[in-house]
Write a protein that holds these residues in place. Structure first.
Motif, PDB file in Angstrom:
ATOM      1  N   ASN A   1       0.834  -1.204   0.000  1.00 48.72           N
ATOM      2  CA  ASN A   1       0.000   0.000   0.000  1.00 48.72           C
ATOM      3  C   ASN A   1       0.872   1.259   0.000  1.00 48.72           C
ATOM      4  O   ASN A   1       1.950   1.269   0.604  1.00 48.72           O
ATOM      5  N   PRO A   2       0.418   2.334  -0.665  1.00 48.58           N
ATOM      6  CA  PRO A   2       1.236   3.558  -0.721  1.00 48.58           C
ATOM      7  C   PRO A   2       1.388   4.199   0.660  1.00 48.58           C
ATOM      8  O   PRO A   2       0.461   4.187   1.473  1.00 48.58           O
ATOM      9  N   CYS A   3       2.564   4.760   0.880  1.00 50.56           N
ATOM     10  CA  CYS A   3       2.874   5.392   2.167  1.00 50.56           C
ATOM     11  C   CYS A   3       2.513   6.875   2.165  1.00 50.56           C
ATOM     12  O   CYS A   3       2.290   7.482   1.118  1.00 50.56           O
ATOM     13  N   ALA A   4       2.497   7.445   3.358  1.00 47.64           N
ATOM     14  CA  ALA A   4       2.537   8.891   3.532  1.00 47.64           C
ATOM     15  C   ALA A   4       4.005   9.318   3.525  1.00 47.64           C
ATOM     16  O   ALA A   4       4.900   8.531   3.855  1.00 47.64           O
ATOM     17  N   LEU A   5       4.250  10.568   3.137  1.00 45.59           N
ATOM     18  CA  LEU A   5       5.600  11.123   3.143  1.00 45.59           C
ATOM     19  C   LEU A   5       5.655  12.296   4.118  1.00 45.59           C
ATOM     20  O   LEU A   5       4.889  13.255   3.981  1.00 45.59           O
ATOM     21  N   VAL A   6       6.554  12.223   5.086  1.00 37.30           N
ATOM     22  CA  VAL A   6       6.786  13.326   6.021  1.00 37.30           C
ATOM     23  C   VAL A   6       8.110  13.983   5.641  1.00 37.30           C
ATOM     24  O   VAL A   6       9.163  13.346   5.708  1.00 37.30           O
ATOM     25  N   ARG A   7       8.047  15.238   5.249  1.00 37.18           N
ATOM     26  CA  ARG A   7       9.257  15.988   4.902  1.00 37.18           C
ATOM     27  C   ARG A   7       9.700  16.768   6.139  1.00 37.18           C
ATOM     28  O   ARG A   7       9.069  17.755   6.523  1.00 37.18           O
ATOM     29  N   LEU A   8      10.765  16.296   6.762  1.00 36.75           N
ATOM     30  CA  LEU A   8      11.246  16.864   8.020  1.00 36.75           C
ATOM     31  C   LEU A   8      12.341  17.892   7.753  1.00 36.75           C
ATOM     32  O   LEU A   8      13.404  17.560   7.226  1.00 36.75           O
ATOM     33  N   GLY A   9      12.093  19.156   8.109  1.00 31.38           N
ATOM     34  CA  GLY A   9      13.087  20.208   7.953  1.00 31.38           C
ATOM     35  C   GLY A   9      14.026  20.234   9.138  1.00 31.38           C
ATOM     36  O   GLY A   9      13.696  20.760  10.203  1.00 31.38           O
TER      37      GLY A   9
ATOM     38  N   ASP B   1      23.224  13.713  10.745  1.00 35.26           N
ATOM     39  CA  ASP B   1      23.274  12.396  11.385  1.00 35.26           C
ATOM     40  C   ASP B   1      21.966  11.998  12.055  1.00 35.26           C
ATOM     41  O   ASP B   1      21.954  11.219  13.013  1.00 35.26           O
ATOM     42  N   ALA B   2      20.823  12.538  11.592  1.00 36.37           N
ATOM     43  CA  ALA B   2      19.548  12.217  12.227  1.00 36.37           C
ATOM     44  C   ALA B   2      19.159  10.763  11.976  1.00 36.37           C
ATOM     45  O   ALA B   2      19.405  10.203  10.908  1.00 36.37           O
ATOM     46  N   SER B   3      18.569  10.142  13.001  1.00 34.15           N
ATOM     47  CA  SER B   3      17.973   8.806  12.865  1.00 34.15           C
ATOM     48  C   SER B   3      16.568   8.858  13.436  1.00 34.15           C
ATOM     49  O   SER B   3      16.227   9.778  14.196  1.00 34.15           O
TER      50      SER B   3
ATOM     51  N   PRO C   1      18.035  11.414   3.564  1.00 31.80           N
ATOM     52  CA  PRO C   1      18.387  12.843   3.559  1.00 31.80           C
ATOM     53  C   PRO C   1      18.253  13.391   2.147  1.00 31.80           C
ATOM     54  O   PRO C   1      18.615  12.728   1.179  1.00 31.80           O
ATOM     55  N   LYS C   2      17.728  14.625   2.034  1.00 29.09           N
ATOM     56  CA  LYS C   2      17.511  15.205   0.699  1.00 29.09           C
ATOM     57  C   LYS C   2      17.477  16.725   0.802  1.00 29.09           C
ATOM     58  O   LYS C   2      16.530  17.300   1.343  1.00 29.09           O
ATOM     59  N   ASP C   3      18.553  17.395   0.304  1.00 26.24           N
ATOM     60  CA  ASP C   3      18.580  18.854   0.174  1.00 26.24           C
ATOM     61  C   ASP C   3      18.210  19.579   1.465  1.00 26.24           C
ATOM     62  O   ASP C   3      17.295  20.413   1.501  1.00 26.24           O
ATOM     63  N   GLY C   4      18.899  19.273   2.571  1.00 28.10           N
ATOM     64  CA  GLY C   4      18.688  19.993   3.808  1.00 28.10           C
ATOM     65  C   GLY C   4      17.492  19.548   4.614  1.00 28.10           C
ATOM     66  O   GLY C   4      17.128  20.192   5.595  1.00 28.10           O
ATOM     67  N   GLU C   5      16.875  18.451   4.232  1.00 28.33           N
ATOM     68  CA  GLU C   5      15.755  17.900   4.984  1.00 28.33           C
ATOM     69  C   GLU C   5      15.790  16.381   4.882  1.00 28.33           C
ATOM     70  O   GLU C   5      16.684  15.802   4.239  1.00 28.33           O
ATOM     71  N   TYR C   6      14.852  15.720   5.540  1.00 32.72           N
ATOM     72  CA  TYR C   6      14.740  14.264   5.474  1.00 32.72           C
ATOM     73  C   TYR C   6      13.355  13.892   4.956  1.00 32.72           C
ATOM     74  O   TYR C   6      12.350  14.480   5.374  1.00 32.72           O
ATOM     75  N   TRP C   7      13.324  12.927   4.025  1.00 29.71           N
ATOM     76  CA  TRP C   7      12.064  12.393   3.533  1.00 29.71           C
ATOM     77  C   TRP C   7      11.816  11.070   4.250  1.00 29.71           C
ATOM     78  O   TRP C   7      12.597  10.121   4.098  1.00 29.71           O
ATOM     79  N   ILE C   8      10.741  11.036   5.016  1.00 30.04           N
ATOM     80  CA  ILE C   8      10.430   9.871   5.850  1.00 30.04           C
ATOM     81  C   ILE C   8       9.102   9.284   5.384  1.00 30.04           C
ATOM     82  O   ILE C   8       8.053   9.940   5.445  1.00 30.04           O
ATOM     83  N   TYR C   9       9.146   8.042   4.890  1.00 29.30           N
ATOM     84  CA  TYR C   9       7.943   7.360   4.411  1.00 29.30           C
ATOM     85  C   TYR C   9       7.388   6.493   5.530  1.00 29.30           C
ATOM     86  O   TYR C   9       8.118   5.697   6.149  1.00 29.30           O
TER      87      TYR C   9
ATOM     88  N   THR D   1      -0.127  11.177   0.816  1.00 27.38           N
ATOM     89  CA  THR D   1      -0.206  12.559   1.285  1.00 27.38           C
ATOM     90  C   THR D   1       1.177  13.005   1.768  1.00 27.38           C
ATOM     91  O   THR D   1       1.863  12.243   2.458  1.00 27.38           O
ATOM     92  N   THR D   2       1.550  14.212   1.396  1.00 29.59           N
ATOM     93  CA  THR D   2       2.823  14.779   1.845  1.00 29.59           C
ATOM     94  C   THR D   2       2.580  15.698   3.034  1.00 29.59           C
ATOM     95  O   THR D   2       1.686  16.551   2.990  1.00 29.59           O
ATOM     96  N   TYR D   3       3.370  15.510   4.074  1.00 32.43           N
ATOM     97  CA  TYR D   3       3.266  16.328   5.284  1.00 32.43           C
ATOM     98  C   TYR D   3       4.553  17.132   5.473  1.00 32.43           C
ATOM     99  O   TYR D   3       5.651  16.638   5.197  1.00 32.43           O
ATOM    100  N   VAL D   4       4.411  18.360   5.968  1.00 33.01           N
ATOM    101  CA  VAL D   4       5.550  19.213   6.299  1.00 33.01           C
ATOM    102  C   VAL D   4       5.730  19.205   7.811  1.00 33.01           C
ATOM    103  O   VAL D   4       4.790  19.519   8.555  1.00 33.01           O
ATOM    104  N   LEU D   5       6.919  18.814   8.259  1.00 32.29           N
ATOM    105  CA  LEU D   5       7.245  18.818   9.684  1.00 32.29           C
ATOM    106  C   LEU D   5       8.526  19.628   9.870  1.00 32.29           C
ATOM    107  O   LEU D   5       9.602  19.199   9.476  1.00 32.29           O
ATOM    108  N   ASN D   6       8.395  20.823  10.447  1.00 31.09           N
ATOM    109  CA  ASN D   6       9.548  21.684  10.697  1.00 31.09           C
ATOM    110  C   ASN D   6       9.853  21.720  12.181  1.00 31.09           C
ATOM    111  O   ASN D   6       8.959  21.964  13.002  1.00 31.09           O
TER     112      ASN D   6
END
Length: 378
Positions: free
Chosen positions: A48-56, A61-63, A73-81, A111-116
């Motif tokens: 099933n398709p995931c949600a995507l959380v884009r963490l700013g 070294d984030a886990s 990691p992607k361009d200064g943020e993290y993409w978390i499915y 759905t894409t979510y923004v988490l700053n």
């Protein structure tokens, strides 16, 4: 003179190391206009398709802990499915206390979510990370033909900037950028340092040099019309008076401090996304330099790193490295040094951005160029 040295060093070394800083959530929301969850779709274990959380979060070294299918990691943020229905996330880094965040509602597929997130503001306790430097009273010359107060000491503050890592250059929040801001790259600042709360004022310059090269003269204006060579001469004289080691900031130190160091809020300018809140430029300067500390400071309590006057750095203006570096310094000799931050006469507000770079010849004097001090303890 000995008393000056003892006071400065005692104040610096008395500051105790603090606990690791906490993170806080600044924003969490679904972004209907961002189709990344669909365009870059990832499936969960059941297909099933995931949600995507884009963490700013600009740390390397984030886990993460939680119902996580993939984190990149992607361009200064993290993409978390995460699978549909997931409702919490743990964020761990070497620089901050682990953060657990419970989502206001479970995430939905495709759905894409923004988490700053940002460092949690710390309560100020006494002087804390501010080191006042007081030069004793002495006979003064004049400023603008007017006799300065006789018998008054001169005090200026140095702000502690804790060591850390950051992405230097054309990061996403800088939006428009110049070619010399690329490539963006990780820089480690390996040692704490102290940077001037403000640019060097005319009051301080006059005390040390017994002169004032500024066109518009006032004790609380930044000194201007000084070259890189002039700044170095001033620092040599100041170091003889204090017997400690002041210097110009490196370009990497300057940008790290402008971005807020370990408390970075990821703003376009130093302390805000609105230039007029933190900096004087063509629109709001009345075509002249303005008194220091008259606008909002950045996250570290440093004033005027965007606008008012361009600030000289120690480095030669070199191209950026194509790899991560420790204590970056433009050491390859050339014709030009670096100045940063924009000035009161900048007609393009982009020049006030944290990442904007400009060259300057060592002997060039301009009415909108000044500088800021750095103090090291090693």
């Amino acid at each position: 003179m000995k008393r000056i040295v003892t006071t400065i060093l005692a104040t610096i070394f008395f500051i105790a190391s603090s606990m690791a800083q906490e993170l806080m959530v600044r924003e969490f929301r679904p972004d209907a206009s961002d189709l990344s969850a669909v365009v870059h779709q990832v499936a969960d274990a059941n297909g099933n398709p995931c949600a995507l959380v884009r963490l700013g979060l600009a740390v390397p070294d984030a886990s993460f802990e939680g119902d996580i299918i993939k984190a990149d990691p992607k361009d200064g943020e993290y993409w978390i499915y995460m699978p549909e229905g997931s409702n919490w996330l743990n964020v761990k880094t070497s620089q901050y206390v682990p953060l657990r965040y419970d989502f206001p509602e479970a995430v939905k597929a495709n759905t894409t979510y923004v988490l700053n997130v940002m460092p949690k503001p710390q309560e100020k306790k006494g002087l804390g990370d501010v080191v006042p430097v007081t030069l004793p009273a002495r006979a003064a010359a004049s400023i603008g033909g007017m006799a300065a107060d006789q018998g008054q000491p001169v005090t200026f503050n140095m702000i502690k900037v804790k060591s850390g890592m950051y992405k230097m250059g054309a990061t996403p929040e800088q939006e428009s950028h110049e070619g010399d801001e690329q490539p963006e790259h990780w820089v480690t600042i390996s040692k704490d340092f102290y940077i001037g709360e403000t640019e060097v004022t005319q009051e301080l310059w006059e005390y040390v040099m017994n002169s004032n090269p500024s066109v518009i003269k006032d004790p609380q204006l930044p000194v201007t019309n000084v070259s890189w060579n002039d700044a170095k001469e001033f620092i040599r004289a100041l170091n003889q008076i204090t017997r400690v080691r002041f210097r110009l900031p490196t370009e990497a130190e300057w940008e790290y401090a402008a971005r807020g160091g370990h408390q970075a809020g990821h703003f376009k300018y130093s302390g805000s996304n609105t230039a007029e809140e933190v900096g004087y430029w063509y629109i709001n300067s009345s075509s002249r330099p303005n008194p220091v500390k008259s606008l909002k400071p950045n996250e570290l309590g440093i004033y005027d790193m965007s606008g008012n006057v361009w600030e000289l750095c120690e480095d030669y203006k070199n191209d950026y490295p194509k790899k991560d570096v420790v204590d970056q310094f433009g050491a390859s000799p050339g014709k030009n040094r670096v100045r940063r931050g924009g000035g009161w006469d900048s007609e393009n507000v982009d020049q006030l951005r944290n990442a904007y770079r400009r060259r300057v010849e060592e002997n060039m004097r301009e009415r909108s160029t000044g500088f800021r001090l750095v103090l090291t303890t090693d």
